[in-house]
Design a protein around this motif. Structure first.
Motif, PDB file in Angstrom:
ATOM      1  N   TRP D 249       0.860  -1.177   0.000  1.00  0.00           N
ATOM      2  CA  TRP D 249       0.000   0.000   0.000  1.00  0.00           C
ATOM      3  C   TRP D 249       0.892   1.221   0.000  1.00  0.00           C
ATOM      4  O   TRP D 249       1.782   1.321   0.846  1.00  0.00           O
ATOM      5  N   CYS D 250       0.666   2.111  -0.922  1.00  0.00           N
ATOM      6  CA  CYS D 250       1.354   3.401  -0.816  1.00  0.00           C
ATOM      7  C   CYS D 250       0.337   4.506  -0.986  1.00  0.00           C
ATOM      8  O   CYS D 250      -0.646   4.370  -1.706  1.00  0.00           O
ATOM      9  N   SER D 251       0.554   5.573  -0.252  1.00  0.00           N
ATOM     10  CA  SER D 251      -0.402   6.670  -0.268  1.00  0.00           C
ATOM     11  C   SER D 251       0.312   7.970   0.058  1.00  0.00           C
ATOM     12  O   SER D 251       1.246   7.984   0.864  1.00  0.00           O
ATOM     13  N   GLN D 252      -0.128   9.014  -0.579  1.00  0.00           N
ATOM     14  CA  GLN D 252       0.384  10.342  -0.220  1.00  0.00           C
ATOM     15  C   GLN D 252      -0.746  11.234   0.279  1.00  0.00           C
ATOM     16  O   GLN D 252      -0.591  12.437   0.388  1.00  0.00           O
ATOM     17  N   VAL D 253      -1.862  10.588   0.595  1.00  0.00           N
ATOM     18  CA  VAL D 253      -3.048  11.344   1.044  1.00  0.00           C
ATOM     19  C   VAL D 253      -3.619  10.758   2.342  1.00  0.00           C
ATOM     20  O   VAL D 253      -4.831  10.745   2.549  1.00  0.00           O
ATOM     21  N   ALA D 254      -2.746  10.285   3.229  1.00  0.00           N
ATOM     22  CA  ALA D 254      -3.194   9.661   4.477  1.00  0.00           C
ATOM     23  C   ALA D 254      -2.844  10.570   5.655  1.00  0.00           C
ATOM     24  O   ALA D 254      -1.767  10.444   6.243  1.00  0.00           O
TER      25      ALA D 254
END
Lengths: 374, 374, 374, 374
Positions: D249-254
């Motif tokens: 999982w990768c996210s830049q909006v967490a």
């Protein structure tokens, strides 16, 4: 703006000295200093080897600090600052030599090995008007700067309690390492063992954040390891003029602790907690409200190189001292002295006053004694 | 095996008393006790209300403990044990009444409000030969039982240091709550404030795990909240006969702490750390080896109801005391007395010896004093 | 108010069944239920033994749930509620029997072993109008109730991400324990292994807090242990109608995890994080602000028995379900139905819809499938 | 041994570029490199300013990398290595220019902006036989080196599960910062957003530690922020040839996450867990045994500058890459090539293969696709 590093010399910190390498990394991390001269080791052979390893040219590798101070002061391209990383008993003569030569000093703690020396050095430094920085590096962590600011502006209300501790385990047994050897030798370390080596850090940090110095203390010093001639553990109770109370515990014989500096400050309206294990987090607990996790880079960007979540640590904190020292040195050269939060001569004297009070208390069966200030 | 709960009575702990409900939950959690009689509140009206809420029939709801002890001792189906949850000053007369009636007692801490009472109660209890359990509940956490065992079998080597603390914040301001009111009233709580209410827990736990009682102590007691007549903070230094040292800090004015009991024990071969925030974890750090996370249910199944990762907490720990008390009571009835690790009369006397020593030290400007044992 | 416990019966949960004892403790913890009847074990001998151990009189210890439902419904002092703790495949017939007898049901999860049964049970329960509680116990933790409320009132803004996981390690190897045996037997557990046993908990919790059910999912189910006939690990991706995305991971073969349920929800204005290891803490991170540590008892007192810092855990959370069920049952008896947040029939159907969708996806090489709702 | 730093040039990383300063600090931290030339910024004015700030003499501050490669290759004191810190689309032409000039390259990740470029660069680099280091810096943390070693020697048994995640929050809203601008522009970043910027780090780390590359994946890519043209969140399921499974999982909006890289690997005999928040701790959980806390400096001294408890972080980890690169470069110059664990061309190609597979899956409604290796 074109960048020109400050020419730095170093006394002590040669091969096998952990703290010397820490100073060198800290000095170059922000590219504000270039190491150009040194008297790094006490034997000619190791001295040459250490200098070569650091890229110091042979002609600027000196046998002793006295010669170095003289020669460098005389050079047009002489050092603009010196870092002193020797065992404690040499801090005083080395610092004196450079201060008297007009060269700013960045000195390891404790400042000297006796209170007398500390006071003498204060007189010398003040007379010379030359910058003197003492490497109580923890006070340069951004979250501890923030802590100080929060206390000062009243976020905690009136301060009631200061609980500080510094626990290590590396002297649990007689290790025989070079690091250990001089630290447990009163002739080189001074009469304080753990109280000098790490207790002064804890004391300075408590003072830095709380803004208060204790009036009285009672100290129970112990040497647990058979044959050890200095304390390796100290329990200290503190009383402040305001009515606030405190406790300081330092130990180098607590197995499983690493470099466990921890500070808690409580006022009548809130508390703060910081631990060295997680240096980028400051916990703020306003009474009756949820705890807030204040993070380096998020709530405080000053003193940061990278965003939150990209851990900065010990070397970056140490480098903050050097970066600020660079500002102070350039300002000094420009004749426009700078006020900063850098630890200096006063912190050094206070540290020795702390050691002195602990030793006096210990000699009196851990009775309460005055902490002499001045 | 058919299960028959022990018939339990309760003194104190009526409406609005947090600890009374804790005792009741703990008593029924493992289904070993049935609450059948009580003198729960001090006014007739609230007494009736409290009894009804607890399912105690009106004819077994008593005005006072003396009448209750007499009446219940006389019934064929009288109570087989009593829980005493009153303010401290009533522990002594209430416990005496039941012990003298041959009824086992489960009593809140501190055991009494004076050392004299504590010693008198010890004499009475020993003469009566009736089980007496003091609810130092933390010592019933499985990981603290394990800690004790590890110290006893030498996993830490020779003990050098005992650092214990218990910090709360609920008395940071004058709350005026019922809970708070009697705890800060010397007539009902005894002369100790935080040292009695939570300091005795910390002291008992340190002793339970380390196996040692201090010879001397120096205590700096403070009442920070204006008008408060008992201490709300105490810094205490401890010295043991073996040469070991310790520190105990208890506070009820440390904002952001909740119920922060924490124990660290260090020997010359390893350390242990336990904190009430994570009661199911015991940290073991053999010197020079990785820290090990010892978990309830994984490394210790005794005292567990559910597997690791299904958190058990305060009430389960308290219930462990009750479960073990049930064993003791049934064994007593069977004439086959049981040795357990349950805290009892000796812990109670030791707790009052601790309070007494702290108060003597405080009166002498926090000088070192002997801790009287016996 | 005089207190009268609800008369409770139990099906399954006899000797050696962890979850049966959990139900019994939860039922009595707040003193709202008294266990008076049961069909606890499947063999007559163990049945008698289990009943005796629970204090159930022999005449109310039944051979099977059908007979129990009939007999208890006929008694004037018959049970007022039943707890069903059998292996999954018996939930449906047992629940049906009691619901049709007008007796409220507290049933273990997953609700049934097939989706068809779940839907049939929904029809039966709705027709009967009798309370039905499904023990998704985690949703009764106060901090997860708070989380739900915060999402619902928009504290996080519009929800974008739901990351949930539930990791255990107890099935890493073939243990042969009774607990394990039926859970890996499709005939008793249903076709889902980890997805049924713990995946449904994770799914229900994500739904409970986020307020959303996914439209589609893709599930990669694995049986790592040789010979195992059901999944012991599942990776699931979730898509919501709103455009939100999610991931669910459940595993029973992840060494070192215990009962690792963890939920993170992120919106365009903030995030929440909760982990079962520290069930009393809910982390709230409004975007650009310091993280806040929201604590049971401090920020939420509802669902609490003791103040913050006195850890409540799994059994207390489970007991919260029972306490709330008691309210529902008494209201039902009074003819004044109560709306609560208790998990029930709809959660049960949704859980089986989840299992069904996972199995369909798995059969299609983990392709995306619709989650059927209705 | 006399110390001579390697002459380093830099492309990109001028004023306002966070990662350029990271490279510079990392390069000088261990004093193995001296920055002497650069093409730091894209406009002449900022270029001159950036060069001056870095102490690069004007005559070695170049307008573009092509001219720089030519000129430096021709100087007798030309650069011995180059660091490439531009936006992704320039990595390929810049790296090619220096490799063809025989100058070792230290290049930011992802290696290129397309898979075609990555493969072309691999061909060029292999033909040139010149060292190429890709700054997947996390794989240089000592505890992750240890993790790799433990997996390789079988401490975890046969690997079943690889769970990796990398969560940030800095792109939760459209920030308009320079950092953000090119990263969300497909023309400069490549077609992958979060999967390229941080997903490749997670992917490389999982591969580095587990020793395995997935055969197939299914990726659900999302652009949550309105108007954003690249993914800012990705859920990815992974399947390995061995039967192992994984999730990324990768996210830049967490919101509330900072730089949350976390890796968990589970085998049939044990598990490992590492999180970037505490980079100096590796958790090892042999099945059925207590978790062990493996610490940098205590259990692993390699890659350390200071003892355990003196936190090293992101910059030190990055500097480990540079220190090892220095060894490789000196060995290359000496004609005695060195095998190390440094990430390089293969990692770069694999990263682009990962991005490519994610994009193919996303275009096919997140279906499972092969990950092309080769």
């Amino acid at each position: 703006m074109t960048h020109t590093p400050i020419r730095l010399g170093m006394v002590g910190g040669g091969k096998g000295a952990m703290i010397g390498e820490v100073h060198r990394i800290a000095a170059r991390l922000d590219n504000r200093f270039a190491l150009v001269a040194g008297a790094l080791s006490s034997t000619p052979e190791r001295n040459a080897e250490s200098a070569a390893a650091c890229g110091i040219p042979p002609e600027r590798s000196y046998d002793d600090f006295a010669g170095m101070a003289r020669a460098e002061a005389a050079r047009p391209d002489g050092i603009e600052a010196v870092a002193i990383c020797t065992p404690n008993h040499l801090h005083f003569p080395a610092a004196r030599a450079f201060l008297e030569a007009g060269i700013p000093v960045i000195c390891d703690k404790p400042m000297t090995s006796t209170l007398e020396d500390a006071r003498a050095l204060a007189t010398i430094a003040e007379a010379a008007g030359v910058p003197f920085v003492l490497t109580h590096n923890y006070s340069a962590y951004p979250q501890l700067r923030l802590a100080r600011e929060m206390v000062a502006r009243g976020d905690l209300g009136s301060i009631r309690l200061v609980q500080v501790e510094y626990a290590q385990d590396w002297l649990t047994e007689d290790s025989g390492s070079k690091q250990a050897a001089w630290r447990v030798d009163p002739a080189r370390a001074g009469a304080g063992g753990s109280i000098g080596d790490i207790g002064t850090h804890a004391y300075q940090l408590a003072r830095f954040v709380s803004g208060m110095l204790p009036e009285r203390l009672a100290a129970d010093l112990t040497s647990f390891v058979p044959g050890r001639r200095v304390d390796d553990n100290a329990q200290v109770m503190l009383r402040y003029a305001s009515g606030a109370k405190g406790a300081l515990w330092c130990s180098q014989v607590a197995p499983g602790t690493e470099n466990g500096l921890k500070l808690r400050v409580y006022g009548d309206r809130g508390g703060l907690e910081w631990a060295h294990e997680t240096p980028e987090t400051l916990w703020f607990t306003p009474f009756g409200q949820p705890a807030q996790k204040l993070r380096r880079g998020a709530q405080t960007m000053a003193g940061s190189r990278v965003p939150p979540g990209h851990p900065e640590g010990y070397l970056e904190g140490f480098a903050n001292l050097y970066a600020e020292a660079a500002e102070v040195i350039r300002a000094y050269q420009a004749g426009t002295p700078l006020q900063t939060l850098l630890p200096g001569i006063r912190d050094g004297v206070e540290g020795l006053e702390f050691i002195d009070a602990c030793l006096r208390s210990a000699r009196a069966d851990s009775a309460w004694v005055e902490v002499h200030h001045g």
